[in-house]
Design a protein around this motif. Structure first.
Motif, PDB file in Angstrom:
ATOM      1  N   VAL A   1      11.710   6.594   4.971  1.00 43.51           N
ATOM      2  CA  VAL A   1      10.242   6.642   4.984  1.00 43.51           C
ATOM      3  C   VAL A   1       9.714   5.689   6.056  1.00 43.51           C
ATOM      4  CG1 VAL A   1       8.158   6.257   3.603  1.00 43.51           C
ATOM      5  CG2 VAL A   1      10.208   7.173   2.520  1.00 43.51           C
ATOM      6  N   LYS A   2       8.800   6.191   6.858  1.00 47.98           N
ATOM      7  CA  LYS A   2       8.145   5.362   7.869  1.00 47.98           C
ATOM      8  C   LYS A   2       6.717   5.128   7.415  1.00 47.98           C
ATOM      9  CE  LYS A   2       7.089   6.841  12.153  1.00 47.98           C
ATOM     10  NZ  LYS A   2       7.263   7.204  13.569  1.00 47.98           N
ATOM     11  N   LEU A   3       6.355   3.857   7.254  1.00 50.49           N
ATOM     12  CA  LEU A   3       5.012   3.473   6.811  1.00 50.49           C
ATOM     13  C   LEU A   3       4.231   2.930   7.996  1.00 50.49           C
ATOM     14  CD1 LEU A   3       6.141   1.522   3.634  1.00 50.49           C
ATOM     15  CD2 LEU A   3       5.174   3.811   3.673  1.00 50.49           C
ATOM     16  N   LEU A   4       3.113   3.563   8.304  1.00 45.46           N
ATOM     17  CA  LEU A   4       2.251   3.124   9.400  1.00 45.46           C
ATOM     18  C   LEU A   4       0.975   2.551   8.816  1.00 45.46           C
ATOM     19  CD1 LEU A   4       2.595   6.246  11.712  1.00 45.46           C
ATOM     20  CD2 LEU A   4       3.781   4.080  11.928  1.00 45.46           C
ATOM     21  N   PHE A   5       0.612   1.382   9.274  1.00 43.57           N
ATOM     22  CA  PHE A   5      -0.627   0.738   8.863  1.00 43.57           C
ATOM     23  C   PHE A   5      -1.507   0.592  10.104  1.00 43.57           C
ATOM     24  CE2 PHE A   5       2.637  -0.568   5.858  1.00 43.57           C
ATOM     25  CZ  PHE A   5       2.012  -0.384   4.640  1.00 43.57           C
ATOM     26  N   PRO A   6      -2.335   1.608  10.404  1.00 43.14           N
ATOM     27  CA  PRO A   6      -3.066   1.633  11.677  1.00 43.14           C
ATOM     28  C   PRO A   6      -4.064   0.495  11.865  1.00 43.14           C
ATOM     29  CG  PRO A   6      -3.690   3.491  10.287  1.00 43.14           C
ATOM     30  CD  PRO A   6      -2.581   2.794   9.603  1.00 43.14           C
TER      31      PRO A   6
ATOM     32  N   GLU B   1       4.131  -1.160  11.646  1.00 46.51           N
ATOM     33  CA  GLU B   1       4.989  -0.069  11.181  1.00 46.51           C
ATOM     34  C   GLU B   1       6.197  -0.661  10.470  1.00 46.51           C
ATOM     35  OE1 GLU B   1       8.122   2.700  13.481  1.00 46.51           O
ATOM     36  OE2 GLU B   1       6.035   2.986  14.114  1.00 46.51           O
ATOM     37  N   TYR B   2       6.522  -0.096   9.315  1.00 49.84           N
ATOM     38  CA  TYR B   2       7.714  -0.503   8.568  1.00 49.84           C
ATOM     39  C   TYR B   2       8.521   0.743   8.246  1.00 49.84           C
ATOM     40  CZ  TYR B   2       5.568  -5.060   7.809  1.00 49.84           C
ATOM     41  OH  TYR B   2       4.996  -6.291   7.987  1.00 49.84           O
ATOM     42  N   ARG B   3       9.836   0.558   8.117  1.00 52.09           N
ATOM     43  CA  ARG B   3      10.716   1.660   7.733  1.00 52.09           C
ATOM     44  C   ARG B   3      11.446   1.272   6.453  1.00 52.09           C
ATOM     45  NH1 ARG B   3      11.709   5.244  12.118  1.00 52.09           N
ATOM     46  NH2 ARG B   3      10.594   4.505  13.947  1.00 52.09           N
TER      47      ARG B   3
ATOM     48  N   LYS C   1       4.344 -10.311   5.108  1.00 51.09           N
ATOM     49  CA  LYS C   1       3.827  -8.938   5.162  1.00 51.09           C
ATOM     50  C   LYS C   1       2.381  -8.899   4.688  1.00 51.09           C
ATOM     51  CE  LYS C   1       8.238  -6.592   4.509  1.00 51.09           C
ATOM     52  NZ  LYS C   1       9.066  -5.790   3.620  1.00 51.09           N
ATOM     53  N   ARG C   2       2.097  -9.640   3.618  1.00 49.68           N
ATOM     54  CA  ARG C   2       0.734  -9.671   3.070  1.00 49.68           C
ATOM     55  C   ARG C   2      -0.254 -10.175   4.113  1.00 49.68           C
ATOM     56  NH1 ARG C   2       0.458 -13.795  -1.088  1.00 49.68           N
ATOM     57  NH2 ARG C   2       2.337 -12.771  -1.778  1.00 49.68           N
ATOM     58  N   GLN C   3       0.127 -11.179   4.875  1.00 51.00           N
ATOM     59  CA  GLN C   3      -0.756 -11.732   5.910  1.00 51.00           C
ATOM     60  C   GLN C   3      -0.981 -10.716   7.021  1.00 51.00           C
ATOM     61  OE1 GLN C   3      -2.589 -14.387   5.899  1.00 51.00           O
ATOM     62  NE2 GLN C   3      -3.365 -13.977   7.939  1.00 51.00           N
ATOM     63  N   LYS C   4       0.102 -10.045   7.431  1.00 48.75           N
ATOM     64  CA  LYS C   4      -0.014  -9.028   8.476  1.00 48.75           C
ATOM     65  C   LYS C   4      -0.897  -7.866   8.034  1.00 48.75           C
ATOM     66  CE  LYS C   4       3.766  -8.715  11.707  1.00 48.75           C
ATOM     67  NZ  LYS C   4       5.042  -8.148  12.034  1.00 48.75           N
ATOM     68  N   LEU C   5      -0.806  -7.533   6.749  1.00 47.29           N
ATOM     69  CA  LEU C   5      -1.509  -6.371   6.208  1.00 47.29           C
ATOM     70  C   LEU C   5      -2.698  -6.766   5.344  1.00 47.29           C
ATOM     71  CD1 LEU C   5       1.699  -4.387   5.181  1.00 47.29           C
ATOM     72  CD2 LEU C   5       0.322  -4.064   7.244  1.00 47.29           C
TER      73      LEU C   5
END
Length: 187
Positions: free
Chosen positions: A118-123, A128-130, A157-161
């Motif tokens: 699964v590729k997760l994109l957070f525009p 992007e995470y896999r 990850k929380r900070q990035k997102l």
């Protein structure tokens, strides 16, 4: 001995300096746009050869299908059989495609379960995470919790997102790209 054909040569240090300064690889981009004002017989010949090479490559692929590596044929066969068993519609890209090489999806025969890549994109955060080996019984909430949950996600990850972090998953919307569309037609 004297030759009537003169050959221009450039010193190696000059070539290396040119390549490092300009980022030039020394190989002409065969697909680059050429304005009509600059189009000449050499450009036409180059385009013709490019089309011939493309046609030759397409022809060789159709002839050599039986010569594909056995491992990839076996993996594709297992995926197709698993999809048929679970009544899923599965489409696979040809072996030469980058997405096909990166895909680690597999079917576990004993468990009768797919493990998806699964590729997760957070525009909003250009991130992007896999996720590899995601079992087909996991929910979207379970998949996204390590990324956007306010307390259970990793701090980095929380900070990035942070744009996506919510107290509840009610406000989160997940979109899937529709594949097999015309070029530059996203949905």
């Amino acid at each position: 001995m004297y030759s009537k054909f003169a050959t221009l040569t450039i010193a190696l240090p000059c070539v290396k300096k040119h390549k490092s300064d300009s980022g030039c690889t020394g190989v002409r981009d065969k697909t680059a746009f050429v304005p009509l004002s600059c189009f000449d017989e050499m450009t036409l010949l180059s385009d013709y050869r490019f089309l011939e090479d493309s046609g030759r490559l397409a022809d060789s692929i159709t002839r050599d299908r039986h010569r594909l590596p056995q491992q990839k044929n076996q993996k594709a066969r297992i995926l197709r059989l698993g999809a048929h068993r679970l009544n899923l519609q599965l489409r696979l890209l040809p072996n030469g495609f980058t997405k096909s090489r990166e895909n680690t999806t597999f079917f576990n025969k004993r468990e009768c379960r797919f493990y998806w890549h699964v590729k997760l994109l957070f525009p909003e955060s250009s991130t992007e995470y896999r996720e590899r080996r995601v079992p087909d019984n996991r929910t979207l909430k379970e998949i996204l919790t390590p990324y956007i949950h306010p307390t259970e996600s990793e701090p980095v990850k929380r900070q990035k997102l942070k744009v996506y972090v919510r107290d509840s998953f009610d406000g989160v919307r997940v979109f899937m790209k529709v594949e097999n569309r015309k070029c530059n037609s996203m949905r």
